[in-house]
Write an enzyme that holds these catalytic residues in place. Structure first.
Site, PDB file in Angstrom:
ATOM      1  CE  LYS A 153      59.862 -21.574  31.214  1.00  0.00           C
ATOM      2  NZ  LYS A 153      59.743 -22.969  31.663  1.00  0.00           N
ATOM      3  CG  ASP A 154      54.973 -23.656  33.115  1.00  0.00           C
ATOM      4  OD1 ASP A 154      55.911 -24.193  32.488  1.00  0.00           O
ATOM      5  OD2 ASP A 154      55.097 -23.169  34.256  1.00  0.00           O
ATOM      6  NE  ARG A 209      62.225 -24.518  24.591  1.00  0.00           N
ATOM      7  CZ  ARG A 209      63.292 -23.838  24.999  1.00  0.00           C
ATOM      8  NH1 ARG A 209      64.146 -23.344  24.119  1.00  0.00           N
ATOM      9  NH2 ARG A 209      63.520 -23.641  26.286  1.00  0.00           N
ATOM     10  NE  ARG A 210      65.794 -24.305  28.313  1.00  0.00           N
ATOM     11  CZ  ARG A 210      65.068 -24.176  29.419  1.00  0.00           C
ATOM     12  NH1 ARG A 210      64.898 -25.213  30.226  1.00  0.00           N
ATOM     13  NH2 ARG A 210      64.513 -23.018  29.727  1.00  0.00           N
ATOM     14  NE  ARG A 263      60.033 -31.902  36.266  1.00  0.00           N
ATOM     15  CZ  ARG A 263      58.947 -32.584  36.628  1.00  0.00           C
ATOM     16  NH1 ARG A 263      58.730 -33.791  36.138  1.00  0.00           N
ATOM     17  NH2 ARG A 263      58.061 -32.070  37.450  1.00  0.00           N
ATOM     18  NE  ARG A 300      65.313 -26.686  36.733  1.00  0.00           N
ATOM     19  CZ  ARG A 300      64.607 -26.301  35.692  1.00  0.00           C
ATOM     20  NH1 ARG A 300      65.003 -26.610  34.470  1.00  0.00           N
ATOM     21  NH2 ARG A 300      63.494 -25.596  35.850  1.00  0.00           N
ATOM     22  CB  CYS A 343      55.904 -30.199  27.896  1.00  0.00           C
ATOM     23  SG  CYS A 343      55.046 -31.622  28.625  1.00  0.00           S
TER      24      CYS A 343
END
Length: 301
Positions: free
Chosen positions: A78-79, A126-127, A144, A150, A237
């Site tokens: 996904k990166d 996106r989220r 981040r 996190r 992104c």
């Protein structure tokens, strides 16, 4: 044959690199992991969309691969931007882990149970866009850092809940912390989420042959469809584009989502096509999203 793997230094990146190393070593190869610091690692406080760097978490690793300093790179797929640099190829995609997003909350609440005004930690546009559409009353808190960082910020009270990729939590042994999984209909995953990317130089036959047994054709076809959609829409992104493909019988089903950052509009398209031509399926869903009016959202972002 000695193979040098390039990887970021986070716990999750090293888990992924070691997973590949162990399998190559079991096949008789001598393998070394070389940690490479990326732009994303150097700018931990900068919002992803403000970095100005394409492929924020892989740029320096791909440069090392192109220069021959490493023999292959292991990324979270996904990166990766939709297009790769000339001379590099996505050689293998191992079997995919759970592609869904997951909620971890301090008080054990589900997303629906969070009180109005609850602080939800995520830096993913996106989220944020899809979650705002579901619950405009929840406050989004930029978050981040790697998975461990996190989770620590959540425990410190910097937010009331986190939304993270389920795959990362599972791979690092934090599956028990997951309070809720979001279905793709609720929160469509990022392109390639849950999948590993093994990237090599085109034409490097010894390395290509070494990694070929690690490829899972089902996962590889799915991410090819998702990445084709991303390429056609021109997203990165900074743009709230999501896509998720899964096998349906002998075919492949692909869902694509484009959402406005404030969550006021979420556009979905989904269709099933031939598993033998994932790129055409991705192009078809991308064209349907554009037909439904997503160009205005993409241009505004």
């Amino acid at each position: 044959m000695k193979i040098v793997i390039g990887s970021r230094g986070s716990a999750l990146a090293l888990w992924q690199a070691n997973w590949v190393r162990d399998r190559l070593a079991a096949a008789g190869h001598e393998v070394e992991i070389r940690v490479i610091r990326t732009s994303g690692d150097r700018m931990p406080q900068v919002p992803l969309e403000d970095s100005g760097v394409k492929g924020l978490f892989i740029k320096e690793i791909e440069e090392a691969l192109a220069e021959g300093a490493i023999d292959l790179a292991v990324h979270s797929l996904k990166d990766m931007p939709g297009a790769q640099p000339p001379g590099l190829t996505l050689a293998a995609v191992p079997a995919r882990e759970d592609a869904r997003d997951a909620l971890v909350s301090r008080e054990g609440a589900t997303f629906a149970e969070l009180p109005p005004g609850a602080r939800l930690g995520t830096s993913s546009i996106r989220r944020q866009s899809q979650l705002r559409h579901l619950r405009p009353d929840v406050a989004m808190v930029p978050m981040r850092g790697n998975v461990g960082t996190r989770l620590r910020k959540l425990e410190e009270g910097q937010c009331d809940a986190l939304v993270l990729a389920a795959a990362g939590l599972i791979r690092l042994g934090f599956e028990s912390k997951i309070r809720q999984y979001f279905s793709a209909d609720q929160l469509c995953p990022a392109v390639g989420q849950g999948a590993l990317a093994i990237e090599t130089r085109q034409g490097d036959e010894p390395v290509l042959c070494a990694v070929e047994p690690l490829d899972d054709p089902v996962a590889h076809r799915a991410v090819r469809a998702e990445r084709a959609l991303l390429r056609h829409l021109g997203g990165g992104c900074a743009v709230p584009i999501a896509a998720y493909a899964e096998p349906i019988g002998d075919g492949l089903s692909l869902m694509g989502v484009v959402a406005s950052p404030d969550g006021s509009r979420v556009v979905r398209a989904e269709t099933t096509g031939s598993a033998s031509d994932p790129e055409s399926l991705g192009l078809s869903v991308a064209e349907e999203l554009l037909r439904l009016g997503t160009r205005a959202i993409l241009e505004a972002v």
